[in-house]
Design a protein around this motif. Structure first.
Motif, PDB file in Angstrom:
ATOM      1  N   LYS A   1       0.838  -1.192   0.000  1.00  0.00           N
ATOM      2  CA  LYS A   1       0.000   0.000   0.000  1.00  0.00           C
ATOM      3  C   LYS A   1       0.870   1.238   0.000  1.00  0.00           C
ATOM      4  O   LYS A   1       1.948   1.260   0.605  1.00  0.00           O
ATOM      5  N   LYS A   2       0.385   2.256  -0.678  1.00  0.00           N
ATOM      6  CA  LYS A   2       1.106   3.520  -0.752  1.00  0.00           C
ATOM      7  C   LYS A   2       1.309   4.109   0.641  1.00  0.00           C
ATOM      8  O   LYS A   2       0.412   4.065   1.490  1.00  0.00           O
ATOM      9  N   ASP A   3       2.517   4.626   0.877  1.00  0.00           N
ATOM     10  CA  ASP A   3       2.859   5.307   2.126  1.00  0.00           C
ATOM     11  C   ASP A   3       2.731   4.400   3.349  1.00  0.00           C
ATOM     12  O   ASP A   3       2.430   4.868   4.454  1.00  0.00           O
ATOM     13  N   PHE A   4       2.960   3.112   3.183  1.00  0.00           N
ATOM     14  CA  PHE A   4       2.962   2.204   4.328  1.00  0.00           C
ATOM     15  C   PHE A   4       4.024   2.671   5.320  1.00  0.00           C
ATOM     16  O   PHE A   4       5.145   3.009   4.946  1.00  0.00           O
ATOM     17  N   GLU A   5       3.674   2.707   6.614  1.00  0.00           N
ATOM     18  CA  GLU A   5       4.540   3.355   7.603  1.00  0.00           C
ATOM     19  C   GLU A   5       5.868   2.639   7.805  1.00  0.00           C
ATOM     20  O   GLU A   5       6.874   3.263   8.152  1.00  0.00           O
ATOM     21  N   TYR A   6       5.906   1.335   7.586  1.00  0.00           N
ATOM     22  CA  TYR A   6       7.157   0.592   7.775  1.00  0.00           C
ATOM     23  C   TYR A   6       7.869   0.468   6.424  1.00  0.00           C
ATOM     24  O   TYR A   6       7.607  -0.452   5.653  1.00  0.00           O
ATOM     25  N   GLN A   7       8.737   1.414   6.126  1.00  0.00           N
ATOM     26  CA  GLN A   7       9.407   1.444   4.837  1.00  0.00           C
ATOM     27  C   GLN A   7      10.596   0.489   4.797  1.00  0.00           C
ATOM     28  O   GLN A   7      11.373   0.436   5.756  1.00  0.00           O
ATOM     29  N   PRO A   8      10.784  -0.247   3.702  1.00  0.00           N
ATOM     30  CA  PRO A   8      11.914  -1.184   3.606  1.00  0.00           C
ATOM     31  C   PRO A   8      13.223  -0.434   3.390  1.00  0.00           C
ATOM     32  O   PRO A   8      13.219   0.746   3.038  1.00  0.00           O
ATOM     33  N   PRO A   9      14.360  -1.100   3.583  1.00  0.00           N
ATOM     34  CA  PRO A   9      15.663  -0.466   3.317  1.00  0.00           C
ATOM     35  C   PRO A   9      15.767  -0.005   1.865  1.00  0.00           C
ATOM     36  O   PRO A   9      15.165  -0.596   0.977  1.00  0.00           O
ATOM     37  N   GLU A  10      16.540   1.055   1.651  1.00  0.00           N
ATOM     38  CA  GLU A  10      16.649   1.624   0.307  1.00  0.00           C
ATOM     39  C   GLU A  10      17.326   0.660  -0.655  1.00  0.00           C
ATOM     40  O   GLU A  10      18.309   0.023  -0.331  1.00  0.00           O
ATOM     41  N   SER A  11      16.755   0.586  -1.852  1.00  0.00           N
ATOM     42  CA  SER A  11      17.303  -0.237  -2.923  1.00  0.00           C
ATOM     43  C   SER A  11      16.665   0.227  -4.219  1.00  0.00           C
ATOM     44  O   SER A  11      15.447   0.447  -4.270  1.00  0.00           O
ATOM     45  N   THR A  12      17.471   0.384  -5.276  1.00  0.00           N
ATOM     46  CA  THR A  12      16.920   0.817  -6.560  1.00  0.00           C
ATOM     47  C   THR A  12      15.852  -0.149  -7.055  1.00  0.00           C
ATOM     48  O   THR A  12      14.780   0.254  -7.521  1.00  0.00           O
ATOM     49  N   LEU A  13      16.115  -1.447  -6.939  1.00  0.00           N
ATOM     50  CA  LEU A  13      15.150  -2.447  -7.401  1.00  0.00           C
ATOM     51  C   LEU A  13      13.874  -2.420  -6.569  1.00  0.00           C
ATOM     52  O   LEU A  13      12.766  -2.516  -7.100  1.00  0.00           O
ATOM     53  N   ILE A  14      14.018  -2.285  -5.257  1.00  0.00           N
ATOM     54  CA  ILE A  14      12.843  -2.268  -4.386  1.00  0.00           C
ATOM     55  C   ILE A  14      11.969  -1.064  -4.695  1.00  0.00           C
ATOM     56  O   ILE A  14      10.743  -1.174  -4.835  1.00  0.00           O
ATOM     57  N   TYR A  15      12.586   0.104  -4.819  1.00  0.00           N
ATOM     58  CA  TYR A  15      11.780   1.295  -5.040  1.00  0.00           C
ATOM     59  C   TYR A  15      11.206   1.355  -6.447  1.00  0.00           C
ATOM     60  O   TYR A  15      10.128   1.906  -6.667  1.00  0.00           O
ATOM     61  N   ARG A  16      11.893   0.776  -7.402  1.00  0.00           N
ATOM     62  CA  ARG A  16      11.279   0.647  -8.736  1.00  0.00           C
ATOM     63  C   ARG A  16      10.074  -0.295  -8.648  1.00  0.00           C
ATOM     64  O   ARG A  16       9.035  -0.044  -9.257  1.00  0.00           O
ATOM     65  N   THR A  17      10.209  -1.364  -7.880  1.00  0.00           N
ATOM     66  CA  THR A  17       9.102  -2.309  -7.731  1.00  0.00           C
ATOM     67  C   THR A  17       7.917  -1.647  -7.050  1.00  0.00           C
ATOM     68  O   THR A  17       6.765  -1.863  -7.449  1.00  0.00           O
ATOM     69  N   ILE A  18       8.176  -0.830  -6.027  1.00  0.00           N
ATOM     70  CA  ILE A  18       7.082  -0.113  -5.358  1.00  0.00           C
ATOM     71  C   ILE A  18       6.355   0.795  -6.347  1.00  0.00           C
ATOM     72  O   ILE A  18       5.122   0.781  -6.449  1.00  0.00           O
ATOM     73  N   THR A  19       7.127   1.594  -7.099  1.00  0.00           N
ATOM     74  CA  THR A  19       6.536   2.531  -8.057  1.00  0.00           C
ATOM     75  C   THR A  19       5.709   1.801  -9.112  1.00  0.00           C
ATOM     76  O   THR A  19       4.568   2.177  -9.413  1.00  0.00           O
ATOM     77  N   GLU A  20       6.282   0.735  -9.659  1.00  0.00           N
ATOM     78  CA  GLU A  20       5.590   0.018 -10.728  1.00  0.00           C
ATOM     79  C   GLU A  20       4.409  -0.781 -10.179  1.00  0.00           C
ATOM     80  O   GLU A  20       3.392  -0.933 -10.861  1.00  0.00           O
ATOM     81  N   TYR A  21       4.520  -1.271  -8.939  1.00  0.00           N
ATOM     82  CA  TYR A  21       3.403  -2.010  -8.346  1.00  0.00           C
ATOM     83  C   TYR A  21       2.208  -1.078  -8.118  1.00  0.00           C
ATOM     84  O   TYR A  21       1.068  -1.430  -8.434  1.00  0.00           O
TER      85      TYR A  21
END
Length: 371
Positions: free
Chosen positions: A232-252
């Motif tokens: 879900k967008k803006d979920f309070e428990y954010q995962p560690p930074e990673s280009t792949l993870i954040y691309r996956t969040i955006t595309e999901y």
């Protein structure tokens, strides 16, 4: 479409970095697959012809969707292998994983060496609960070669040279880095347990996800990994930074929005003519501060509005929108949630007068709407 044979082999054998492969699959390879899936040559093999009926009960309707999904998976492998042949590549092929486990498809060399692995999911856009699951544990996913492909499809009533009544049409294909998607799924699931755990924990054993209720453990019942519940967008428990993870969040998040919006559009084009007797359907837009917002669909005096669009406005703006709709001739509104449950209202100016709720779209016009 002609591919560069060398690049085609490199990508399909997993010799490129996952981000690069992800971009190639999304921008080049899958659009060609979708284009070929939507040709008459493929669609005529999945068409519904005169006299054939699709079941209306939920269980058998699910069986039909599963059947379409399986055939689209097979067609993906067939078309992808044809692309290899068209580009003069004889030492690679796409194969099925017959052990009925993750993934569905693999790329292999004639010698048996393995390349990309693809899990295929298919979602019918107007389904109330898009129930495809991605529940493979991270330990079974290879971070460099494994991807999840999702086809968004629905029936299209467009009899062409082949006289079908309707046939599946793939609206779009999405692709995710499987390991990153699984990471998000698990991060969200573990950080959002139910309130009735008791003294227990929610987690995994070596084979599957495990639930706990009031201290009693059991195998998770099938909600873990549902494709539209992974993040879900803006979920309070954010995962560690990673280009792949954040691309996956955006595309999901983009995927989730497109799936719901496309399904809502297809539902409007299916239901509004049944209600109004008119095939003239047009989008409702609202202009605010030089920005234009899509609100829903209208036919004659009836409007369909998606709650997730409408809820982002203030009460004052909502009143402006309702008055705008009323001025344009509408006096009946149906609001839909993301599962397409609806509430029927009469509209008088900016006042919505609740009439009734409809649990599923098929109950909205009982006896007239085919699933």
């Amino acid at each position: 479409m002609k591919f560069d044979a060398l690049s085609l082999q490199k990508f399909l054998m997993g010799e490129c970095e996952p981000l690069e492969t992800l971009g190639w699959l999304s921008d080049i390879f899958l659009p060609e697959i979708v284009s070929r899936l939507n040709t008459n040559d493929v669609r005529q093999r999945l068409g519904i012809y005169a006299g054939e009926k699709i079941p209306k009960n939920e269980r058998n309707l699910t069986d039909v969707r599963n059947r379409v999904s399986l055939i689209l998976e097979y067609e993906l492998a067939r078309i992808a292998t044809r692309i290899l042949e068209d580009n003069g590549i004889q030492n690679l092929f796409w194969c099925y994983v017959v052990a009925n486990r993750f993934p569905d498809l693999e790329v292999r060399k004639i010698s048996g060496e393995r390349g990309l692995r693809v899990e295929v999911k298919c979602l019918q856009s107007i389904a109330e609960e898009k129930s495809a699951n991605f529940d493979t544990l991270k330990k079974d996913i290879h971070p460099k070669t494994d991807f999840v492909v999702v086809f968004l499809w629905d029936w299209k009533y467009d009899s062409q040279d082949i006289k079908w009544d309707r046939s599946p049409f793939v609206h779009k294909a999405f692709v995710f880095h499987a390991s990153s998607l699984a990471y998000l799924r698990d991060w969200y699931w573990l950080n959002k347990p139910p309130q009735d755990l008791g003294d227990g924990l929610q987690g995994f054993d070596l084979r599957y996800a495990v639930n706990c209720k009031n201290g009693i453990y059991n195998q998770e019942e099938g909600n873990y990994g549902k494709l539209l519940r992974i993040w879900k967008k803006d979920f309070e428990y954010q995962p560690p930074e990673s280009t792949l993870i954040y691309r996956t969040i955006t595309e999901y998040l983009s995927f989730k929005n497109i799936v719901i919006t496309e399904g809502f559009k297809n539902l409007a084009y299916l239901l509004l003519p049944k209600i109004t007797g008119s095939n003239e359907i047009y989008p409702i837009h609202y202009n605010d501060n030089n920005a234009q917002y899509f609100i829903g669909w209208q036919s004659k005096n009836v409007c369909f509005i998606l709650n997730s669009f409408f809820s982002m406005f203030s009460k004052e703006r909502k009143n402006d929108i309702l008055l705008h709709i009323f001025t344009n001739g509408a006096n009946k509104i149906y609001t839909f949630n993301d599962k397409y449950d609806s509430t029927e209202y009469d509209l008088d100016g900016s006042q919505m007068i609740k009439i009734k709720q409809h649990k599923k779209p098929k109950y909205l016009i009982q006896g007239l709407v085919e699933n």
